[in-house]
Design an enzyme around this catalytic site. Structure first.
Site, PDB file in Angstrom:
ATOM      1  N   ASP A 169       0.822  -1.208   0.000  1.00 46.80           N
ATOM      2  CA  ASP A 169       0.000   0.000   0.000  1.00 46.80           C
ATOM      3  C   ASP A 169       0.858   1.260   0.000  1.00 46.80           C
ATOM      4  OD1 ASP A 169      -2.363  -1.356  -0.130  1.00 46.80           O
ATOM      5  OD2 ASP A 169      -2.806  -1.249   2.008  1.00 46.80           O
ATOM      6  N   ASN A 210      -4.833   8.422   1.916  1.00 46.91           N
ATOM      7  CA  ASN A 210      -5.089   7.689   3.156  1.00 46.91           C
ATOM      8  C   ASN A 210      -5.493   8.611   4.299  1.00 46.91           C
ATOM      9  OD1 ASN A 210      -4.910   4.986   2.577  1.00 46.91           O
ATOM     10  ND2 ASN A 210      -3.132   4.600   3.871  1.00 46.91           N
ATOM     11  N   GLU A 211      -4.517   9.419   4.764  1.00 45.33           N
ATOM     12  CA  GLU A 211      -4.817  10.262   5.913  1.00 45.33           C
ATOM     13  C   GLU A 211      -3.825  11.406   6.040  1.00 45.33           C
ATOM     14  OE1 GLU A 211      -3.931   6.756   7.466  1.00 45.33           O
ATOM     15  OE2 GLU A 211      -1.916   7.409   6.974  1.00 45.33           O
ATOM     16  N   ARG A 267      -6.416  19.081  23.289  1.00 44.34           N
ATOM     17  CA  ARG A 267      -5.044  18.910  23.783  1.00 44.34           C
ATOM     18  C   ARG A 267      -4.769  17.418  23.871  1.00 44.34           C
ATOM     19  NH1 ARG A 267      -1.714  22.068  28.538  1.00 44.34           N
ATOM     20  NH2 ARG A 267       0.271  21.025  28.137  1.00 44.34           N
ATOM     21  N   THR A 317      -9.357   2.383   7.158  1.00 46.11           N
ATOM     22  CA  THR A 317      -8.923   1.068   7.631  1.00 46.11           C
ATOM     23  C   THR A 317      -7.473   1.084   8.115  1.00 46.11           C
ATOM     24  OG1 THR A 317      -8.249   0.459   5.397  1.00 46.11           O
ATOM     25  CG2 THR A 317     -10.498  -0.098   6.045  1.00 46.11           C
ATOM     26  N   TYR A 349      -4.468   3.968   9.906  1.00 44.78           N
ATOM     27  CA  TYR A 349      -4.192   4.560  11.222  1.00 44.78           C
ATOM     28  C   TYR A 349      -5.493   4.895  11.947  1.00 44.78           C
ATOM     29  CZ  TYR A 349      -1.658   7.551  14.582  1.00 44.78           C
ATOM     30  OH  TYR A 349      -1.122   8.110  15.707  1.00 44.78           O
ATOM     31  N   ASN A 350      -6.487   5.390  11.218  1.00 44.14           N
ATOM     32  CA  ASN A 350      -7.766   5.742  11.810  1.00 44.14           C
ATOM     33  C   ASN A 350      -8.376   4.584  12.589  1.00 44.14           C
ATOM     34  OD1 ASN A 350     -10.532   7.267  11.843  1.00 44.14           O
ATOM     35  ND2 ASN A 350     -10.965   5.326  10.839  1.00 44.14           N
TER      36      ASN A 350
END
Length: 267
Positions: free
Chosen positions: A45, A126-127, A152, A165, A167-168
């Site tokens: 990926d 992705n993110e 914070r 699918t 890191y989230n």
């Protein structure tokens, strides 16, 4: 048919890329690094993310297909020993209903990073994550130009549906089908006390909404857009929204999203 191959760089991927070129030449496919119709990613990926960013300026006219050389990737439909079949299908008659590929499109996230020194534009597959280099971050989160929360903690992750699918998911976020035009905001280790209160769960925003993340103190920050890291010490804000453009993937055979999820996490 014009194509380009981008490989991971390890020995296996290099050998597969060379094999692909030989088979493609035999089938009359044209190797074109400047204006390919299809970009073939050989690796994982991470290789697909690299391919996407390498051809971001041609996103409207280029489609992608992935060959994985290790564990099954979310962006890879083909295994290493299936390259001859892939080449044959790429070279097939596009008018043949049995060989005509299906094009699927996934949403992307558009970023406008405003710094004291200027403005940066990025798009992620992705993110996008925002973290501190030195410790915790203090960030104000606005949704549709209204203040939502003062955060914070370790940071914030903004993901696409296909990136939900990755890191989230490890942050407790939901997995979203890529047919849904949305983006997701997930907290990374938030601190909750009398001064700082956060929602404590991920938020899913539709394509007509936007989110602004403001830096609320002098802080050295690490911005990560997919696989690209940016060090920023003068951040003012980051605006996140669903991008107008989408990434296109070539499907020569069915490979449903939920099958990918099951194969990755359950089988």
């Amino acid at each position: 048919m014009r194509y380009y191959v981008l490989d991971r760089g390890d020995q296996l991927s290099l050998e597969l890329a060379e094999s692909f070129h030989k088979l493609a030449a035999d089938q009359g496919l044209i190797r074109d690094a400047d204006s390919p119709d299809i970009v073939v990613s050989i690796g994982g990926d991470g290789t697909m993310l690299h391919a996407f960013h390498s051809f971001m300026d041609r996103i409207a006219s280029t489609a992608f297909v992935g060959v994985h050389t290790g564990h099954l990737g979310f962006y890879a439909d083909w295994k290493a020993d299936e390259i001859p079949e892939l080449v044959q299908m790429m070279a097939g008659d596009p008018e043949d209903s049995h060989l005509k590929p299906r094009i699927v499109q996934y949403p992307l996230v558009d970023l406008e990073i405003v710094k004291q020194s200027g403005v940066l534009k990025h798009v992620c597959l992705n993110e996008f994550t925002l973290k501190s280099v030195d410790g915790t971050v203090v960030l104000q989160v606005d949704i549709n130009d209204h203040m939502f929360e003062m955060f914070r903690g370790d940071g914030i992750c903004v993901s696409t549906p296909s990136g939900s699918t990755a890191y989230n998911k490890s942050l407790g976020g939901a997995m979203i089908h890529p047919s849904i035009e949305a983006f997701q905001i997930s907290e990374i280790a938030s601190i909750n006390n009398r001064v700082f209160r956060t929602m404590g769960s991920s938020l899913v925003l539709p394509n007509h909404h936007h989110c602004d993340i403001y830096s609320r103190k002098e802080q050295n920050l690490l911005l990560t857009v997919d696989h690209v890291n940016l060090r920023v010490s003068d951040l003012i804000s980051v605006r996140c929204k669903v991008a107008e453009q989408k990434i296109s993937f070539v499907r020569y055979r069915p490979f449903p999203f939920w099958t990918r999820v099951r194969n990755a996490f359950l089988d």
